[in-house]
Design an enzyme around this catalytic site. Structure first.
Site, PDB file in Angstrom:
ATOM      1  N   LYS A  48      81.008  34.727  58.603  1.00  0.00           N
ATOM      2  CA  LYS A  48      82.618  35.208  58.159  1.00  0.00           C
ATOM      3  C   LYS A  48      82.850  36.583  58.938  1.00  0.00           C
ATOM      4  O   LYS A  48      84.091  36.916  59.370  1.00  0.00           O
ATOM      5  CB  LYS A  48      82.886  35.722  56.654  1.00  0.00           C
ATOM      6  CG  LYS A  48      82.707  34.394  55.918  1.00  0.00           C
ATOM      7  CD  LYS A  48      83.785  33.273  56.320  1.00  0.00           C
ATOM      8  CE  LYS A  48      83.782  32.396  55.313  1.00  0.00           C
ATOM      9  NZ  LYS A  48      85.007  31.275  55.570  1.00  0.00           N
TER      10      LYS A  48
ATOM     11  N   TYR B 138      75.893  33.525  55.602  1.00  0.00           N
ATOM     12  CA  TYR B 138      77.395  33.240  55.092  1.00  0.00           C
ATOM     13  C   TYR B 138      78.126  34.358  55.712  1.00  0.00           C
ATOM     14  O   TYR B 138      79.077  34.371  56.340  1.00  0.00           O
ATOM     15  CB  TYR B 138      77.277  33.060  53.645  1.00  0.00           C
ATOM     16  CG  TYR B 138      78.751  32.952  53.189  1.00  0.00           C
ATOM     17  CD1 TYR B 138      79.581  31.758  53.427  1.00  0.00           C
ATOM     18  CD2 TYR B 138      79.421  33.790  52.533  1.00  0.00           C
ATOM     19  CE1 TYR B 138      81.010  31.659  52.971  1.00  0.00           C
ATOM     20  CE2 TYR B 138      80.720  33.934  52.063  1.00  0.00           C
ATOM     21  CZ  TYR B 138      81.327  32.569  52.298  1.00  0.00           C
ATOM     22  OH  TYR B 138      82.705  32.414  51.729  1.00  0.00           O
TER      23      TYR B 138
END
Length: 271
Positions: free
Chosen positions: A150, A146
């Protein structure tokens, strides 16, 4: 049909940050089209239009953008909010699982951007607002994929902004920290697990659940998105909420060793 009000397209608008952002933009005077993978046709919800869209599907993206253009005549703001989270150690996750996350969190942003940019360039105005995360500039043990997605969105957005600014279009980042949403329910654990990481993974999942429960209200992030959409002189990065601002300042000004130790302490890892 051309509207006198500016038009915003918000992905992932069925709940959480996306829903609050769609409602806040509506209150700020925008005509808003929100999207959800679970939507059926065009419906009206919470004061905005909701339509079906899967950001991981090229044809779905093209069809949704065309629907918005046909209905409203233009797109002034795109909010790339749709995304999924991850848990588990990086070693536990398969490459296929990691690719699926990137297909939504990164390539979904790129698909949407490519679909709206011709319209924004033609009208010589527009803002592409990408919802990143404090984990776009900070490490996240047991959320490595994750965080990597990002970080990728951050690099893409900052570079894109330089390319399109001359056409009157901006690419901007929203960086929230833990937010009180159903994010945990939209988080993808690894299909298989390793005993080596079991204890720390469990501790992390408990920490994440507690952090989300006590996190910022999504309305705080929504207000930040409205600011990015309406500021006369927009900034590249908007941190959303007090925790994100503290993390940003620490990342910029704290010694690297102190920041590293803080990450380990926060995540309950041995020094």
């Amino acid at each position: 049909m051309t509207q006198t009000k500016p038009v915003a397209l918000v992905t992932g608008a069925s709940s959480g940050i996306g829903r609050d952002a769609a409602m806040a933009l509506t209150a700020a005077g925008f005509q808003v089209a929100g999207t959800s993978r679970k939507a059926s046709g065009l419906t009206e919800r919470d004061g905005f239009t909701l339509l079906a869209l899967d950001v991981a599907d090229d044809a779905s993206v093209a069809a949704a953008v065309e629907q918005v253009i046909e209905r409203f005549g233009r797109i002034d703001v795109l909010v790339n909010n749709a995304g999924v989270g991850t848990t588990g150690a990086a070693e536990e996750r398969s490459i296929a699982e990691d690719q699926a996350v990137f297909d939504i969190n990164v390539f979904g942003v790129m698909r949407m951007t490519k679909a709206v940019l011709p319209h924004m360039r033609a009208q010589r105005s527009g803002r592409i607002i990408n919802v990143s995360s404090a984990l776009g500039f900070a490490p996240a043990p047991y959320q490595a994929i994750y965080a990597a997605s990002k970080h990728a969105v951050e690099g893409y957005t900052e570079s894109l902004d330089h390319e399109i600014r001359g056409f009157g279009v901006r690419a901007l980042l929203i960086e929230p920290a833990l937010t009180n949403t159903a994010f945990e329910a939209n988080t993808l654990p690894p299909a298989t697990s390793m005993e080596t990481y079991a204890k720390q993974r469990t501790a992390h999942d408990e920490l994440l659940a507690a952090g989300l429960a006590s996190g910022d209200d999504p309305s705080i992030v929504a207000a930040t998105i409205v600011a990015a959409a309406t500021d006369r002189k927009p900034k590249l990065r908007y941190t959303a909420g007090p925790m994100a601002r503290r993390m940003s300042r620490l990342r910029r000004f704290a010694p690297a060793s102190a920041f590293d130790q803080g990450i380990r302490k926060f995540n309950g890892l041995p020094a």
